[in-house]
Design a protein around this motif. Sequence first.
Motif, PDB file in Angstrom:
ATOM      1  N   CYS A  12       0.995  -1.102   0.028  1.00 43.00           N
ATOM      2  CA  CYS A  12       0.026   0.015  -0.028  1.00 43.00           C
ATOM      3  C   CYS A  12       0.784   1.242  -0.087  1.00 43.00           C
ATOM      4  O   CYS A  12       2.175   1.103   0.145  1.00 43.00           O
ATOM      5  CB  CYS A  12      -0.778  -0.051   1.186  1.00 43.00           C
ATOM      6  SG  CYS A  12       0.122   0.012   2.617  1.00 43.00           S
ATOM      7  N   PHE A  13       0.209   2.483  -0.233  1.00 39.85           N
ATOM      8  CA  PHE A  13       1.048   3.502  -0.047  1.00 39.85           C
ATOM      9  C   PHE A  13       1.828   3.862   1.174  1.00 39.85           C
ATOM     10  O   PHE A  13       3.010   4.066   1.041  1.00 39.85           O
ATOM     11  CB  PHE A  13      -0.059   4.807  -0.295  1.00 39.85           C
ATOM     12  CG  PHE A  13       0.290   5.828   0.458  1.00 39.85           C
ATOM     13  CD1 PHE A  13       1.176   6.953  -0.058  1.00 39.85           C
ATOM     14  CD2 PHE A  13      -0.286   6.142   1.626  1.00 39.85           C
ATOM     15  CE1 PHE A  13       1.209   8.109   0.734  1.00 39.85           C
ATOM     16  CE2 PHE A  13      -0.195   7.513   2.547  1.00 39.85           C
ATOM     17  CZ  PHE A  13       0.726   8.434   1.924  1.00 39.85           C
ATOM     18  N   GLY A  14       1.111   3.676   2.164  1.00 41.49           N
ATOM     19  CA  GLY A  14       2.231   3.766   3.684  1.00 41.49           C
ATOM     20  C   GLY A  14       3.215   2.971   3.786  1.00 41.49           C
ATOM     21  O   GLY A  14       4.394   3.393   4.069  1.00 41.49           O
ATOM     22  N   VAL A  15       3.155   1.839   3.141  1.00 40.36           N
ATOM     23  CA  VAL A  15       4.395   0.752   3.263  1.00 40.36           C
ATOM     24  C   VAL A  15       5.436   1.155   2.243  1.00 40.36           C
ATOM     25  O   VAL A  15       6.767   1.237   2.438  1.00 40.36           O
ATOM     26  CB  VAL A  15       3.928  -0.633   3.074  1.00 40.36           C
ATOM     27  CG1 VAL A  15       5.149  -1.589   2.710  1.00 40.36           C
ATOM     28  CG2 VAL A  15       3.107  -1.214   4.201  1.00 40.36           C
ATOM     29  N   THR A  72       5.274   2.090  10.558  1.00 41.95           N
ATOM     30  CA  THR A  72       4.121   2.480  10.055  1.00 41.95           C
ATOM     31  C   THR A  72       3.032   2.597  10.895  1.00 41.95           C
ATOM     32  O   THR A  72       2.075   3.516  10.805  1.00 41.95           O
ATOM     33  CB  THR A  72       3.736   1.455   8.838  1.00 41.95           C
ATOM     34  OG1 THR A  72       3.836   0.137   9.276  1.00 41.95           O
ATOM     35  CG2 THR A  72       4.491   1.633   7.521  1.00 41.95           C
ATOM     36  N   CYS A  95       2.366   5.809   8.909  1.00 40.16           N
ATOM     37  CA  CYS A  95       1.712   6.232   7.919  1.00 40.16           C
ATOM     38  C   CYS A  95       0.812   7.229   7.924  1.00 40.16           C
ATOM     39  O   CYS A  95       0.141   7.520   8.955  1.00 40.16           O
ATOM     40  CB  CYS A  95       0.747   4.743   7.393  1.00 40.16           C
ATOM     41  SG  CYS A  95      -0.478   5.352   6.330  1.00 40.16           S
ATOM     42  N   LEU A  97      -1.923   8.047   7.068  1.00 41.21           N
ATOM     43  CA  LEU A  97      -3.466   7.746   7.269  1.00 41.21           C
ATOM     44  C   LEU A  97      -3.530   7.191   8.870  1.00 41.21           C
ATOM     45  O   LEU A  97      -4.570   7.296   9.424  1.00 41.21           O
ATOM     46  CB  LEU A  97      -3.899   6.667   6.415  1.00 41.21           C
ATOM     47  CG  LEU A  97      -3.860   7.181   4.962  1.00 41.21           C
ATOM     48  CD1 LEU A  97      -4.229   6.119   4.098  1.00 41.21           C
ATOM     49  CD2 LEU A  97      -4.549   8.614   4.739  1.00 41.21           C
ATOM     50  N   VAL A  98      -2.516   6.525   9.377  1.00 37.61           N
ATOM     51  CA  VAL A  98      -2.282   6.153  10.738  1.00 37.61           C
ATOM     52  C   VAL A  98      -2.388   7.499  11.752  1.00 37.61           C
ATOM     53  O   VAL A  98      -3.037   7.456  12.651  1.00 37.61           O
ATOM     54  CB  VAL A  98      -1.326   5.021  11.097  1.00 37.61           C
ATOM     55  CG1 VAL A  98      -1.052   5.005  12.477  1.00 37.61           C
ATOM     56  CG2 VAL A  98      -1.473   3.906  10.444  1.00 37.61           C
ATOM     57  N   THR A 161      -7.115  -0.810   9.135  1.00 34.39           N
ATOM     58  CA  THR A 161      -7.170  -2.317   8.573  1.00 34.39           C
ATOM     59  C   THR A 161      -8.555  -3.015   8.704  1.00 34.39           C
ATOM     60  O   THR A 161      -8.202  -4.284   8.366  1.00 34.39           O
ATOM     61  CB  THR A 161      -5.871  -3.007   8.822  1.00 34.39           C
ATOM     62  OG1 THR A 161      -5.646  -3.136  10.128  1.00 34.39           O
ATOM     63  CG2 THR A 161      -4.623  -2.449   7.985  1.00 34.39           C
ATOM     64  N   ALA A 190      -6.599   2.068   0.900  1.00 39.83           N
ATOM     65  CA  ALA A 190      -5.905   0.832   0.448  1.00 39.83           C
ATOM     66  C   ALA A 190      -6.534  -0.209   1.173  1.00 39.83           C
ATOM     67  O   ALA A 190      -6.868  -1.237   0.123  1.00 39.83           O
ATOM     68  CB  ALA A 190      -4.570   0.904   0.918  1.00 39.83           C
ATOM     69  N   THR A 191      -6.950  -0.335   2.310  1.00 43.03           N
ATOM     70  CA  THR A 191      -7.593  -1.467   3.017  1.00 43.03           C
ATOM     71  C   THR A 191      -8.794  -1.859   2.138  1.00 43.03           C
ATOM     72  O   THR A 191      -9.122  -3.030   1.953  1.00 43.03           O
ATOM     73  CB  THR A 191      -7.654  -1.198   4.507  1.00 43.03           C
ATOM     74  OG1 THR A 191      -6.524  -1.080   5.063  1.00 43.03           O
ATOM     75  CG2 THR A 191      -8.531  -2.416   5.058  1.00 43.03           C
ATOM     76  N   ALA A 263      -1.220  -5.717   2.711  1.00 42.48           N
ATOM     77  CA  ALA A 263      -0.759  -4.383   2.248  1.00 42.48           C
ATOM     78  C   ALA A 263       0.756  -4.418   2.631  1.00 42.48           C
ATOM     79  O   ALA A 263       1.434  -3.566   1.966  1.00 42.48           O
ATOM     80  CB  ALA A 263      -1.460  -3.251   2.867  1.00 42.48           C
TER      81      ALA A 263
HETATM   82 FE1  F3S Z   1      -1.177   3.250   5.736  1.00 42.67          FE
HETATM   83 FE2  F3S Z   1      -3.252   1.898   5.199  1.00 42.67          FE
HETATM   84 FE3  F3S Z   1      -1.266   0.990   4.459  1.00 42.67          FE
HETATM   85  S1  F3S Z   1      -3.189   2.865   7.292  1.00 42.67           S
HETATM   86  S2  F3S Z   1       0.290   1.787   5.957  1.00 42.67           S
HETATM   87  S3  F3S Z   1      -2.011   3.073   3.721  1.00 42.67           S
HETATM   88  S4  F3S Z   1      -2.792  -0.277   5.046  1.00 42.67           S
END
Ligand code: F3S
Length: 280
Positions: A12-15, A72, A95, A97-98, A161, A190-191, A263
């Motif tokens: 996903c974007f965050g990873v 993340t 992340c 989003l977190v 998630t 992403a989830t 993800a």
């Molecule tokens: Fe962020 Fe969602 Fe990935 S919170 S780390 S984009 S699963």
Amino acid sequence: MKISVAEQAGFCFGVKRALKLINEYQRQGKKIQTFGPLIHNTPVLNDLAAKGIRHVERVGDIDPGKTLCIRTHGVPRDTELRLRRKGIPTLDATCPLVKKGQKIIERLGRDGSRVLIVGDKDHPEIIAARSYAPKVRIINSLAAARALSRSREIRVVAQTTLDTDFFKQVVAILMDKAETLQVFNTICQATQERQEAVRRLAPNVDAMIIVGSQVSSNTRKLYQIARASNRNVMRVETCADLRGARILARLKKFKSIGLSAGASTSPQELDNVKNFLQKL
Ligand code: F3S
């Protein structure tokens, strides 16, 4: 055997962002360690370890000569303060989003109100998130939601998630529990996309394989979603998990297999599994 890969699967974007940050940092010749595993995926962690990037579990174990990368899932507020007080240089790969979820919890809890988080109380994201408000309650089951007493107002957020259908069911229960219900859908895009893609694919194939770690929350959710519409669902971390005689015999019976990945699973790992199946 026909192999179909879910429309959205894997990193996903965050990873991607966290890995990019850490790799760029290392390319500059800086020494780095992570606070807890950067993500929940063994092959990726092995890759990082091969580059000399290892994780520490406790503040006391931090090597002061290295920058500490925040993973993340983020860290609890008091840990962040301890790191700052100790003067430990950090690279924040939480992340965004977190982070957004943490800010919402902070705002909701500012007037002392209780905030409900729907998620897993032992997951690092939730351990960090709950530190952002003084009164937080974690709900992880429909039974727990039903057991809540009625109150004037309920403010609720979700683990990024979480299974979207499960969150909707909890919210439906909470509707009868308060005069005012404030719902913040903090499940990340992403989830949601990966879950929807599995919901579309799983009923239309003979079997599903979900690639990802046993400890990855979003991988677990993909597995559960696939199981809801397909009896033949397997979870593997790498294609090595498919090499056993029993599983090979089982796989060869299927005419169509759907593939998805959590993800934190790399596109390379997903490709490895796909290529392995194609060779069958
Ligand atoms: Fe962020 Fe969602 Fe990935 S919170 S780390 S984009 S699963």
